[in-house]
Motif scaffolding. Structure first.
Motif, mmCIF file in Angstrom:
data_model
loop_
_atom_site.group_PDB
_atom_site.id
_atom_site.type_symbol
_atom_site.label_atom_id
_atom_site.label_comp_id
_atom_site.label_asym_id
_atom_site.label_seq_id
_atom_site.Cartn_x
_atom_site.Cartn_y
_atom_site.Cartn_z
ATOM 1 N N ALA A 187 0.836 -1.205 0.000
ATOM 2 C CA ALA A 187 0.000 0.000 0.000
ATOM 3 C C ALA A 187 0.870 1.255 0.000
ATOM 4 C CB ALA A 187 -0.938 -0.015 1.196
ATOM 5 N N ARG A 188 1.956 1.238 0.777
ATOM 6 C CA ARG A 188 2.865 2.383 0.783
ATOM 7 C C ARG A 188 3.553 2.535 -0.563
ATOM 8 N NH1 ARG A 188 3.820 0.736 6.235
ATOM 9 N NH2 ARG A 188 5.638 -0.508 5.654
ATOM 10 N N GLY A 189 3.931 1.402 -1.163
ATOM 11 C CA GLY A 189 4.588 1.449 -2.464
ATOM 12 C C GLY A 189 3.680 2.028 -3.533
ATOM 13 N N SER A 190 2.422 1.636 -3.511
ATOM 14 C CA SER A 190 1.476 2.170 -4.482
ATOM 15 C C SER A 190 1.256 3.661 -4.264
ATOM 16 C CB SER A 190 0.145 1.425 -4.387
ATOM 17 O OG SER A 190 -0.755 1.870 -5.371
ATOM 18 N N ALA A 191 1.056 4.054 -3.011
ATOM 19 C CA ALA A 191 0.824 5.467 -2.699
ATOM 20 C C ALA A 191 2.030 6.329 -3.069
ATOM 21 C CB ALA A 191 0.501 5.623 -1.219
ATOM 22 N N ALA A 192 3.236 5.770 -2.892
ATOM 23 C CA ALA A 192 4.452 6.530 -3.160
ATOM 24 C C ALA A 192 4.619 6.866 -4.634
ATOM 25 C CB ALA A 192 5.674 5.756 -2.665
ATOM 26 N N ARG A 193 3.928 6.132 -5.492
ATOM 27 C CA ARG A 193 4.052 6.398 -6.928
ATOM 28 C C ARG A 193 3.218 7.592 -7.363
ATOM 29 N NH1 ARG A 193 3.627 1.695 -10.790
ATOM 30 N NH2 ARG A 193 4.717 3.223 -12.051
ATOM 31 N N GLY A 194 2.344 8.076 -6.467
ATOM 32 C CA GLY A 194 1.726 9.374 -6.674
ATOM 33 C C GLY A 194 0.419 9.392 -7.425
ATOM 34 N N ASN A 195 0.390 8.896 -8.644
ATOM 35 C CA ASN A 195 -0.794 9.004 -9.499
ATOM 36 C C ASN A 195 -1.991 8.295 -8.867
ATOM 37 O OD1 ASN A 195 -2.737 8.880 -11.499
ATOM 38 N ND2 ASN A 195 -1.291 8.359 -13.130
ATOM 39 N N GLU A 210 -10.728 -6.804 -2.490
ATOM 40 C CA GLU A 210 -10.500 -6.164 -1.189
ATOM 41 C C GLU A 210 -9.473 -5.041 -1.280
ATOM 42 O OE1 GLU A 210 -9.484 -8.816 1.959
ATOM 43 O OE2 GLU A 210 -11.386 -9.914 1.885
ATOM 44 N N TRP A 211 -8.454 -5.214 -2.121
ATOM 45 C CA TRP A 211 -7.332 -4.289 -2.131
ATOM 46 C C TRP A 211 -7.385 -3.261 -3.251
ATOM 47 C CZ3 TRP A 211 -2.628 -7.993 -0.919
ATOM 48 C CH2 TRP A 211 -2.784 -8.489 0.390
ATOM 49 N N ALA A 212 -8.438 -3.276 -4.053
ATOM 50 C CA ALA A 212 -8.555 -2.259 -5.093
ATOM 51 C C ALA A 212 -8.552 -0.861 -4.481
ATOM 52 C CB ALA A 212 -9.820 -2.483 -5.911
ATOM 53 N N GLN A 213 -9.139 -0.723 -3.302
ATOM 54 C CA GLN A 213 -9.172 0.582 -2.633
ATOM 55 C C GLN A 213 -7.775 1.074 -2.267
ATOM 56 O OE1 GLN A 213 -10.829 0.504 1.406
ATOM 57 N NE2 GLN A 213 -10.677 -1.732 1.364
ATOM 58 N N HIS A 214 -6.818 0.141 -2.175
ATOM 59 C CA HIS A 214 -5.435 0.509 -1.872
ATOM 60 C C HIS A 214 -4.569 0.595 -3.128
ATOM 61 C CE1 HIS A 214 -6.436 -0.119 2.320
ATOM 62 N NE2 HIS A 214 -6.848 -1.349 2.048
ATOM 63 N N ARG A 215 -5.204 0.441 -4.284
ATOM 64 C CA ARG A 215 -4.521 0.491 -5.584
ATOM 65 C C ARG A 215 -3.463 -0.609 -5.699
ATOM 66 N NH1 ARG A 215 -3.612 6.067 -4.607
ATOM 67 N NH2 ARG A 215 -1.539 5.983 -5.564
ATOM 68 N N ILE A 216 -3.843 -1.799 -5.218
ATOM 69 C CA ILE A 216 -2.997 -2.987 -5.343
ATOM 70 C C ILE A 216 -3.720 -3.997 -6.223
ATOM 71 C CG2 ILE A 216 -1.864 -4.888 -4.136
ATOM 72 C CD1 ILE A 216 -1.955 -3.103 -1.597
ATOM 73 N N ARG A 217 -3.082 -4.417 -7.301
ATOM 74 C CA ARG A 217 -3.651 -5.456 -8.154
ATOM 75 C C ARG A 217 -3.197 -6.833 -7.654
ATOM 76 N NH1 ARG A 217 -1.750 -5.798 -13.022
ATOM 77 N NH2 ARG A 217 0.108 -4.522 -12.714
ATOM 78 N N VAL A 218 -4.042 -7.836 -7.834
ATOM 79 C CA VAL A 218 -3.707 -9.202 -7.435
ATOM 80 C C VAL A 218 -4.170 -10.150 -8.537
ATOM 81 C CG1 VAL A 218 -3.873 -10.980 -5.665
ATOM 82 C CG2 VAL A 218 -4.098 -8.566 -5.018
#
Length: 281
Positions: free
Chosen positions: A142-150, A193-201
């Motif tokens: 989640a931090r990695g996704s957020a750190a990418r900004g867009n 579940e994790w789409a809200q965190h911008r994580i694909r699985v």
């Protein structure tokens, strides 16, 4: 190069992405680590044996070796998983962009032949370890996704390596097939579940692949590869790098709208309903 072309090209690399690959000392995991590092990723290679990991990293091109960090631990245990979490924190500052859950095991037996110890070992590594690693590593993703900004970009990706045995019966044994089916379904659930965190699985489901796990199975049943290839439309087993390419595609932004999918990389096996997919034990 135009801005559009540069943007398109950046979708097909992993420059400066932080990736964890389990079961990385050989086979599909090693091939995935090699491809990811060659595309610019920083990779933690995870396996039980430190000697095997050292040999694996030494086998990579020099420019890829510098991007690779070994992590020797037993992922079937709580202590082993804690070692990996600590290593990811130390190496990447707790920021992850990708996890490849590839580590797995099998003792190919029918349900009536499988011992309790064999069953427990298969479930512990193939299913429980993946479930727990997803829990433990999600905050870093989640931090990695957020750190990418867009805010429109799903900036982190999990790829669970399943099997054709999780899609249909392949003669690989009930315990193995059950665990691979479980992580395929886990991938779909976590994608939601994790789409809200911008994580694909996603999940990749290979068929027979020329790995050490297959070699071990062939020692007990030398004819099984020939039978499997005869039932495969492409009439051959996969090379590890062919599975790795599919895994790495799902880590890249080039697959940015793909989530919750089970990608069969099986030489056409799952389409071959006439001949049937079953490999005789």
């Amino acid at each position: 190069m135009s801005a559009a072309a540069a943007s398109s090209g950046s979708r097909w690399n992993l420059t400066n992405r932080n990736i964890v690959v389990t079961g990385a000392s050989k086979g599909i995991g090693l091939a995935t680590s090699q491809v990811a590092a060659s595309l610019g990723a920083n990779v933690i290679l995870v396996a039980r044996s430190s000697d095997d990991l050292a040999a694996a990293i030494a086998s990579l091109p020099p420019d890829s070796q510098s991007r690779c960090t070994p992590c020797a631990c037993d992922l079937s245990t709580d202590d082993g998983r804690a070692v990996l979490v600590s290593q990811a924190q130390a190496t990447f500052g707790g920021i992850l962009h990708g996890v490849v859950n590839n580590a797995g095991t099998n003792v190919r037996k029918t349900i009536l032949e499988q011992t309790d110890d064999e069953y427990s070992a298969i479930v512990s590594l193939n299913q429980h370890a993946i479930y727990r690693l997803c829990q433990l590593l999600q905050p870093m993703l989640a931090r990695g996704s957020a750190a990418r900004g867009n805010p429109e970009l799903f900036g982190a990706s999990v790829v669970n390596v399943g099997s054709a045995a999780g899609v249909g019966s392949t003669g690989s044994g009930a315990a193995y097939g059950m665990t691979k089916a479980a992580i395929a379904h886990l991938s779909k659930i976590l994608a939601c579940e994790w789409a809200q965190h911008r994580i694909r699985v996603n999940c990749v489901a290979p068929w027979v692949t020329l790995t050490p796990l297959l070699e071990a199975a062939l020692e007990k049943n030398p004819n099984s590869l020939e039978k499997a290839e005869a039932r495969t439309p492409m009439r051959r087993a996969a090379k590890p790098e062919e599975i790795a390419d599919a895994v790495v595609f799902l880590l890249m932004d080039a697959s940015s709208y793909v989530t919750g999918q089970v990608l069969s990389v099986d030489g056409g096996l799952s389409a071959n309903h006439v001949a049937g997919p079953t490999v005789e034990p």
